[in-house]
Scaffold this motif. Structure first.
Motif, PDB file in Angstrom:
ATOM      1  N   LYS A 197      34.919 119.198  35.269  1.00  0.00           N
ATOM      2  CA  LYS A 197      33.550 119.660  35.475  1.00  0.00           C
ATOM      3  C   LYS A 197      33.521 121.135  35.867  1.00  0.00           C
ATOM      4  O   LYS A 197      32.678 121.909  35.378  1.00  0.00           O
ATOM      5  N   ALA A 198      34.455 121.527  36.744  1.00  0.00           N
ATOM      6  CA  ALA A 198      34.508 122.926  37.171  1.00  0.00           C
ATOM      7  C   ALA A 198      34.841 123.848  36.008  1.00  0.00           C
ATOM      8  O   ALA A 198      34.269 124.937  35.873  1.00  0.00           O
ATOM      9  N   LYS A 199      35.755 123.411  35.129  1.00  0.00           N
ATOM     10  CA  LYS A 199      36.123 124.235  33.964  1.00  0.00           C
ATOM     11  C   LYS A 199      34.932 124.375  33.018  1.00  0.00           C
ATOM     12  O   LYS A 199      34.703 125.460  32.461  1.00  0.00           O
ATOM     13  N   ILE A 200      34.169 123.293  32.829  1.00  0.00           N
ATOM     14  CA  ILE A 200      33.007 123.351  31.953  1.00  0.00           C
ATOM     15  C   ILE A 200      31.960 124.311  32.504  1.00  0.00           C
ATOM     16  O   ILE A 200      31.331 125.083  31.769  1.00  0.00           O
ATOM     17  N   GLU A 201      31.776 124.302  33.833  1.00  0.00           N
ATOM     18  CA  GLU A 201      30.769 125.147  34.478  1.00  0.00           C
ATOM     19  C   GLU A 201      31.278 126.544  34.783  1.00  0.00           C
ATOM     20  O   GLU A 201      30.536 127.371  35.315  1.00  0.00           O
ATOM     21  N   GLY A 202      32.543 126.810  34.465  1.00  0.00           N
ATOM     22  CA  GLY A 202      33.098 128.138  34.702  1.00  0.00           C
ATOM     23  C   GLY A 202      33.372 128.435  36.164  1.00  0.00           C
ATOM     24  O   GLY A 202      33.422 129.594  36.561  1.00  0.00           O
ATOM     25  N   ARG A 203      33.544 127.392  36.958  1.00  0.00           N
ATOM     26  CA  ARG A 203      33.821 127.578  38.378  1.00  0.00           C
ATOM     27  C   ARG A 203      35.312 127.439  38.638  1.00  0.00           C
ATOM     28  O   ARG A 203      36.032 126.759  37.901  1.00  0.00           O
ATOM     29  N   ASP A 215      36.672 116.296  38.736  1.00  0.00           N
ATOM     30  CA  ASP A 215      36.162 117.518  39.373  1.00  0.00           C
ATOM     31  C   ASP A 215      36.700 118.762  38.677  1.00  0.00           C
ATOM     32  O   ASP A 215      35.981 119.750  38.492  1.00  0.00           O
TER      33      ASP A 215
END
Length: 297
Positions: free
Chosen positions: A225-231, A222
């Motif tokens: 994925k959040a780092k990739i999506e900038g979240r 998680d």
């Protein structure tokens, strides 16, 4: 694509022989892996062997094995000396004995492998060994040179095949007495033991590996994925410290038994009449059902 065998050889019992292959049964290769980077450049960092005294890099050809004999001195072992000392493998798993499946303590179990036929023409011999183990409810002990070491393996039937588990050597298993030496000699009995039995009975179940999730791995996935999506990802909630209580009170609360004198007496009476610690609580649903029937009439 078929998995790659870790080892190929022969399984032999008496004069019966069949070609077999070992495949990894448990692996950590699917876990999330990270590289170590230089924070300033973002480039990967590589490890290097350096001399402990002068700090100079040591090339691979100049690296040798050494055994510490004390006082900072070592005996150097050349690669060819190590190779000559290691026993040669005849690629044969020779079964030496058959034992009850539960005879080996779990602490001796090392790593499991799937042991499958390596040649379809010898499936009959493989099936004979497998079905013989299953019919007699035994496991086989075999030895071979595996990854440059003489290893003992326990072989048992599993579904349509065999599982071969390498065993720890006796010197590798630490005595249990060392870990348990400070445990006092206590005897638990009476209500506490009854309540413990009741809790165990109410939580009886079966093992289903699919229900056990790797929370650490899931949290890392998680986060990535959040780092990739900038979240931004919310920090995981921190567990709260459980309130302290005496053991008997905790057992009663776990079993759903009240702490009052009346409840203690009913629990004890239930235990005396063979109903166990949960006798009173188990009869409550029946009493409630009877009351509902009377009210309906």
């Amino acid at each position: 694509m078929a998995p790659r065998a870790n080892w190929k050889g022969f399984l032999k019992v008496a004069e019966v022989t069949c070609p077999v292959a070992l495949y990894t049964a448990a692996s950590t290769s699917d876990r999330i892996a990270f590289h170590t980077l230089n924070r300033q450049t973002g480039n990967r960092v590589h490890r290097a062997f350096v001399d402990s005294e002068n700090g100079a890099p040591v090339e691979r050809d100049d690296q040798v094995k050494g055994f510490d004999i004390g006082g900072g001195e070592h005996i150097i072992l050349e690669p060819d000396e190590v190779a000559d000392a290691v026993p040669e493998s005849d690629k044969t798993l020779s079964i030496s004995a058959f034992i009850p499946c539960g005879e080996i303590d779990d602490v001796y179990l090392d790593r499991p492998y799937y042991l499958a036929p390596a040649d379809a023409r010898d499936n009959e011999a493989y099936a004979l060994i497998r079905d013989g183990l299953r019919a007699r409810k035994v496991a086989a002990l075999a030895r071979t040179v595996l990854f440059r070491r003489v290893r003992t393996l326990m072989i048992r039937a599993h579904n349509d095949g065999l599982i071969a588990t390498t065993l720890n050597f006796d010197y590798e298993v630490r005595p249990a007495a060392e870990a348990f030496a400070d445990i006092p000699d206590l005897k638990i009995e009476g209500e506490m033991l009854d309540l413990a039995r009741h809790i165990i009975d109410t939580k009886a179940g079966s093992f289903d590996p699919s229900t056990f999730t790797d929370r650490y791995e899931a949290a890392l996935a998680d986060l990535v994925k959040a780092k990739i999506e900038g979240r931004k990802i919310k920090p995981a909630p921190r567990p709260k410290a459980a309130p302290t209580s005496d053991l008997l009170t905790a057992l009663r609360q776990s079993a759903g038994v009240g702490a009052g004198k009346g409840e203690r007496r009913s629990s004890a009476a239930g235990a005396r009449h063979g109903r166990g610690a949960g006798g009173a609580s188990r009869s409550a649903p029946k009493a409630a059902a009877g009351a509902q029937r009377r009210k309906a009439r």
